[in-house]
Design a protein around this motif. Sequence first.
Motif, PDB file in Angstrom:
ATOM      1  N   PRO A 254      14.879   9.054   9.145  1.00 34.26           N
ATOM      2  CA  PRO A 254      14.354   9.793   9.919  1.00 34.26           C
ATOM      3  C   PRO A 254      12.654  10.425   9.319  1.00 34.26           C
ATOM      4  CG  PRO A 254      16.537  10.539   9.853  1.00 34.26           C
ATOM      5  CD  PRO A 254      16.487   9.322   8.467  1.00 34.26           C
ATOM      6  N   GLY A 255      12.602  10.359   8.030  1.00 34.80           N
ATOM      7  CA  GLY A 255      11.274  10.794   7.479  1.00 34.80           C
ATOM      8  C   GLY A 255      10.207   9.806   7.874  1.00 34.80           C
ATOM      9  N   TRP A 256      10.562   8.526   7.788  1.00 35.63           N
ATOM     10  CA  TRP A 256       9.734   7.531   7.928  1.00 35.63           C
ATOM     11  C   TRP A 256       9.152   7.647   9.656  1.00 35.63           C
ATOM     12  CZ3 TRP A 256       7.048   5.384   4.468  1.00 35.63           C
ATOM     13  CH2 TRP A 256       7.487   5.372   3.299  1.00 35.63           C
TER      14      TRP A 256
ATOM     15  N   LEU B  73       9.369  10.338  11.274  1.00 36.86           N
ATOM     16  CA  LEU B  73       8.266  11.340  11.629  1.00 36.86           C
ATOM     17  C   LEU B  73       6.774  10.927  10.985  1.00 36.86           C
ATOM     18  CD1 LEU B  73       7.913  14.311  12.007  1.00 36.86           C
ATOM     19  CD2 LEU B  73       8.742  14.599   9.719  1.00 36.86           C
ATOM     20  N   LEU B  74       6.680  10.444   9.887  1.00 27.76           N
ATOM     21  CA  LEU B  74       5.519   9.891   9.225  1.00 27.76           C
ATOM     22  C   LEU B  74       4.795   8.975  10.432  1.00 27.76           C
ATOM     23  CD1 LEU B  74       3.569   9.980   6.857  1.00 27.76           C
ATOM     24  CD2 LEU B  74       4.746   7.748   6.021  1.00 27.76           C
ATOM     25  N   ALA B  75       5.445   8.175  10.987  1.00 28.47           N
ATOM     26  CA  ALA B  75       4.804   7.122  11.926  1.00 28.47           C
ATOM     27  C   ALA B  75       4.363   7.924  13.182  1.00 28.47           C
ATOM     28  CB  ALA B  75       6.079   6.100  12.414  1.00 28.47           C
ATOM     29  N   ALA B  76       5.142   8.856  13.677  1.00 28.33           N
ATOM     30  CA  ALA B  76       4.570   9.734  14.702  1.00 28.33           C
ATOM     31  C   ALA B  76       3.581  10.510  14.496  1.00 28.33           C
ATOM     32  CB  ALA B  76       5.801  10.667  15.057  1.00 28.33           C
TER      33      ALA B  76
END
Length: 155
Positions: free
Chosen positions: A26-28, A30-33
């Motif tokens: 999920p952190g990735w 969020l970073l992509a968004a």
Amino acid sequence: MNNQDPLAQLKDIHLPETGGWWPPAPGWWLLAALCLIALIALVWFGKRHRKRTLWKRQAKAELERLRQRACNEPKWYGELNRLLKRVARQRHADRHPESMTGAQWVDFLLETLPKDRIASRPTAEALVAAAWQPKSALEPRNALAFASLWLEAQL
């Protein structure tokens, strides 16, 4: 070896298989968004800035076009004055420079000029008057120098 020994029946320790690279954590996501939002904002602000400064680029291009076809004719001086008025309307819309003529326009040009106001008065007066005179006493290169100085202060 004792077949009855339960420890002898155990197999070696095997590590579990890795989860692979997909789906990301999920952190990735969020970073992509966040990166996508930042990219969209950057493009939006860039387009907005280009749109807001379009008149500056057009004014510089128009001055260069006038510089290339400089001549001592009233029509040319009129075009130079119209360029200065368009820029003045963009920079000082509250003062309504498009309606100024004659001495009022000369005073406005000198007020908004950052330096050499006193020395530039004869050039500004001759530039404004040159649009109505058949032959101007002002050289086109002097008119262009004044216009360039004034435009640099406004842009």
